[in-house]
Design a protein around this motif. Structure first.
Motif, PDB file in Angstrom:
ATOM      1  N   VAL A  17       0.440  -1.462   0.230  1.00 29.40           N
ATOM      2  CA  VAL A  17       0.352  -0.064  -0.095  1.00 29.40           C
ATOM      3  C   VAL A  17       1.131   0.776  -0.244  1.00 29.40           C
ATOM      4  O   VAL A  17       0.843   2.136  -1.089  1.00 29.40           O
ATOM      5  CB  VAL A  17      -1.155  -0.076   1.472  1.00 29.40           C
ATOM      6  N   ILE A  18       1.970   1.925   0.516  1.00 29.98           N
ATOM      7  CA  ILE A  18       2.667   2.478   0.872  1.00 29.98           C
ATOM      8  C   ILE A  18       3.427   2.572  -0.470  1.00 29.98           C
ATOM      9  O   ILE A  18       3.872   3.428  -1.164  1.00 29.98           O
ATOM     10  CB  ILE A  18       3.870   2.272   2.076  1.00 29.98           C
ATOM     11  N   THR A  19       3.955   1.416  -1.169  1.00 30.48           N
ATOM     12  CA  THR A  19       4.119   1.576  -2.754  1.00 30.48           C
ATOM     13  C   THR A  19       3.632   2.359  -3.416  1.00 30.48           C
ATOM     14  O   THR A  19       4.043   3.328  -4.021  1.00 30.48           O
ATOM     15  CB  THR A  19       4.847   0.635  -2.290  1.00 30.48           C
ATOM     16  N   TYR A  20       2.711   1.375  -3.104  1.00 34.10           N
ATOM     17  CA  TYR A  20       1.224   1.829  -4.670  1.00 34.10           C
ATOM     18  C   TYR A  20       1.180   4.297  -4.451  1.00 34.10           C
ATOM     19  O   TYR A  20       1.196   4.192  -5.624  1.00 34.10           O
ATOM     20  CB  TYR A  20       0.271   1.263  -4.921  1.00 34.10           C
ATOM     21  N   LEU A  21       1.274   4.133  -3.105  1.00 29.39           N
ATOM     22  CA  LEU A  21       0.835   5.800  -2.730  1.00 29.39           C
ATOM     23  C   LEU A  21       1.978   6.113  -3.366  1.00 29.39           C
ATOM     24  O   LEU A  21       1.640   7.392  -3.513  1.00 29.39           O
ATOM     25  CB  LEU A  21       0.125   5.212  -1.009  1.00 29.39           C
ATOM     26  N   ALA A  22       3.035   5.637  -2.905  1.00 29.84           N
ATOM     27  CA  ALA A  22       4.851   6.561  -3.030  1.00 29.84           C
ATOM     28  C   ALA A  22       4.487   6.139  -4.658  1.00 29.84           C
ATOM     29  O   ALA A  22       4.914   8.140  -4.972  1.00 29.84           O
ATOM     30  CB  ALA A  22       6.071   6.142  -2.897  1.00 29.84           C
ATOM     31  N   SER A  23       4.100   5.850  -5.473  1.00 26.09           N
ATOM     32  CA  SER A  23       4.416   5.821  -6.827  1.00 26.09           C
ATOM     33  C   SER A  23       3.351   6.486  -7.032  1.00 26.09           C
ATOM     34  O   SER A  23       3.244   7.493  -8.549  1.00 26.09           O
ATOM     35  CB  SER A  23       4.325   4.703  -7.450  1.00 26.09           C
ATOM     36  N   PHE A  24       2.056   6.486  -7.357  1.00 32.80           N
ATOM     37  CA  PHE A  24       1.085   7.317  -7.354  1.00 32.80           C
ATOM     38  C   PHE A  24       1.604   8.832  -6.810  1.00 32.80           C
ATOM     39  O   PHE A  24       1.320   9.993  -7.881  1.00 32.80           O
ATOM     40  CB  PHE A  24      -0.136   7.248  -6.786  1.00 32.80           C
ATOM     41  N   VAL A  25       1.897   9.494  -5.868  1.00 33.82           N
ATOM     42  CA  VAL A  25       2.434  10.519  -5.512  1.00 33.82           C
ATOM     43  C   VAL A  25       3.834  10.690  -6.142  1.00 33.82           C
ATOM     44  O   VAL A  25       3.242  12.285  -7.292  1.00 33.82           O
ATOM     45  CB  VAL A  25       2.923  10.628  -4.282  1.00 33.82           C
TER      46      VAL A  25
END
Length: 510
Positions: A17-25
């Protein structure tokens, strides 16, 4: 071991989840096609930056955008997907007749009326839906039906005159909504809902229209809100809602039934004599007689057009009337100049044709100043170019990008209008000064999506303002200029006074 496995699984989920959100941002900040445009980083990451000003701050994003332009420059990124320009020189490039221009579905779908021409996103579909409506709102058509406006004006004056010299206070703001609503509905549907006959001038319709953004703004960010509202049976709402909402939904129910009746009448045989009486035709006839496919002639689709065209046709004009009424009667110099000019026509303004009033420069300037400070809407109207990139200076705006401008910000730009909040008709009296801002004076927007009912609105403003200024004197109770300034994006103009204008009246001595 099982607990360890569960812990590792939980950690993997959290890490994913953190990786996805970081990539998203990171994508939205650095790799998105709009990443190079200036603006607040939080707005580039999430629409909830706008959501805070829309929902928590009650429609303040329009004014936050104005602040952001001062910080970041004339072109800014106001959401992950959308740009905003605050430069009058760009207006004609964005709102134009040539090219293919979509509206921004994210903003339009929040109204839950996808069948309405006003909220149609696709350029070609909008063009086909608007075509049968256009003839009903042409300048020639409006001129041919000015007797309708005069008839409601006489009723309006009759109601006002009953308060004359009594010292009794009444709500002139609600009365303004009542007359424009009665005119719009009869013009569109050949039926007046008789708001002028109500003792309180049907003030619930003013209250409802002033709060129109309370559903639209949250629905942009939480689309399920619109679906929930549409799923609730209207009779249940009428039974359980408060008085104001009950009246509004009773009106919607009545309008739906009237739409059905008009559709039934339009498809039944009529005599040649009836066919010759063009004034009896409504926009329902126009839609059903058009070349639109049968799918565009369903009750639901036609009702979307009927309700939105009627709704857009009264409160926008009433908002201008209230602002003009206040400033004209609150400023003796303006009132004196206006009356001097009206005297030159040697007749009561209610007894002359609109084309005569249109030749009066100070009256026209007064109306233009009202339209400048109270254009139809308070929000930006983003356009999407579907066939080419746009260019603003050295900036290339990628094809398919929603980009908008906000009329109320342009109309209060001090480089165009010195002392922009001041109501000053004289600023329009100099032909050269008027030419300088003519291309950026757009109370009815411009281009392929300009206001369908602008000629009707102009006609009402000319006749009503001229007659009221000629016949009456008003004193206002506790009202100030700030009560009529735009302070909130309700899609329409949201004001501090919420449309109320309490007044006492006397009949002018000639």
């Amino acid at each position: 071991m099982e607990n360890l496995a569960n812990l590792l699984t939980l950690r993997h989920i959290v890490a994913a989840v953190i990786t996805y959100l970081a990539s998203f941002v990171l994508y939205r900040l650095f790799l998105h096609p709009l990443a190079r445009f200036p603006g607040p980083k939080l707005a580039a990451i999430t629409r909830w930056y706008e959501g805070y000003y829309d929902i928590i701050q009650n429609g303040h994003y329009t004014f936050k955008i104005a602040e952001l332009h001062k910080e970041y420059g004339p072109i800014i990124r106001i959401s992950p997907y959308e740009l905003h320009v605050n430069d009058p020189a760009f207006f004609e490039q964005l709102y134009r007749q040539d090219g293919r221009w979509h509206k921004y579905s994210w903003a339009m779908d929040a109204f839950g009326a996808k069948g309405a021409t006003l909220f149609t996103v696709d350029h070609e579909l909008h063009k086909s839906r608007r075509q049968p409506l256009g003839p009903f709102f042409s300048k020639a058509k409006v001129a041919s039906r000015q007797d309708l406006i005069h008839r409601h004006l006489l009723k309006f004056c009759g109601r006002i005159s009953k308060f004359a010299n009594s010292g009794e206070t009444f709500n002139l703001g609600a009365a303004a909504t009542a007359i424009t609503r009665d005119v719009a509905n009869e013009f569109i549907l050949n039926k007046s809902y008789n708001s002028l006959d109500r003792e309180d001038f049907d003030i619930t319709m003013l209250t409802a229209s002033q709060g129109s953004g309370q559903i639209w703004r949250p629905s942009k960010h939480i689309p399920v809100i619109t679906k929930i509202f549409k799923a609730i049976p209207i009779d249940w709402i009428i039974k359980n809602a408060g008085d104001d909402m009950k009246e509004f939904f009773l009106y919607l129910k009545e309008t739906m039934q009237d739409t059905k009746n008009l559709m039934a009448a339009a498809t039944s045989p009529i005599s040649d004599q009836d066919k010759d009486q063009e004034y009896q035709r409504t926009i329902v006839n126009g839609i059903l007689d058009s070349k639109l496919p049968s799918s565009e002639k369903s009750v639901e689709r036609v009702f979307d057009d009927v309700s939105t065209v009627a709704g857009a046709g009264f409160e926008t004009t009433a908002s201008v009337l209230r602002l003009v009424f206040f400033h004209v009667f609150d400023n003796p110099d303006i009132l004196k100049q206006l009356r001097t000019e009206l005297t030159s026509i040697n007749a009561d303004p209610s007894e002359v044709e609109i084309k005569t009033l249109e030749q009066l420069p100070y009256l026209t300037s007064t109306l233009m100043e009202g339209l400048r400070l109270s254009p139809a809407i308070a929000t930006r109207m983003a356009r999407i170019s579907t066939d080419k990139d746009l260019f603003y200076g050295n900036w290339r705006i990628p094809i398919g990008t929603p980009v908008g401008m906000t009329t109320i910000l342009m109309h209060t730009d001090e480089t165009l209008y010195p002392d922009p909040k001041r109501f000053n008709p004289d600023r329009w009296m100099d032909p050269e000064s008027r030419k300088m801002v003519d291309k950026t004076f757009a109370p009815f927007s411009r281009g392929t999506r300009n206001c369908l009912g602008m000629h009707l609105a102009w006609a009402e403003l000319y006749v009503i303002v001229a007659t009221i200024a000629y016949r009456y004197n008003f004193k206002f109770q506790g009202a100030t200029a700030e009560d009529f300034e735009c302070i909130s994006d309700q899609f329409a103009i949201g004001t501090k006074g919420r449309g109320n204008l309490n007044a006492t009246v006397s009949i002018r001595e000639m």
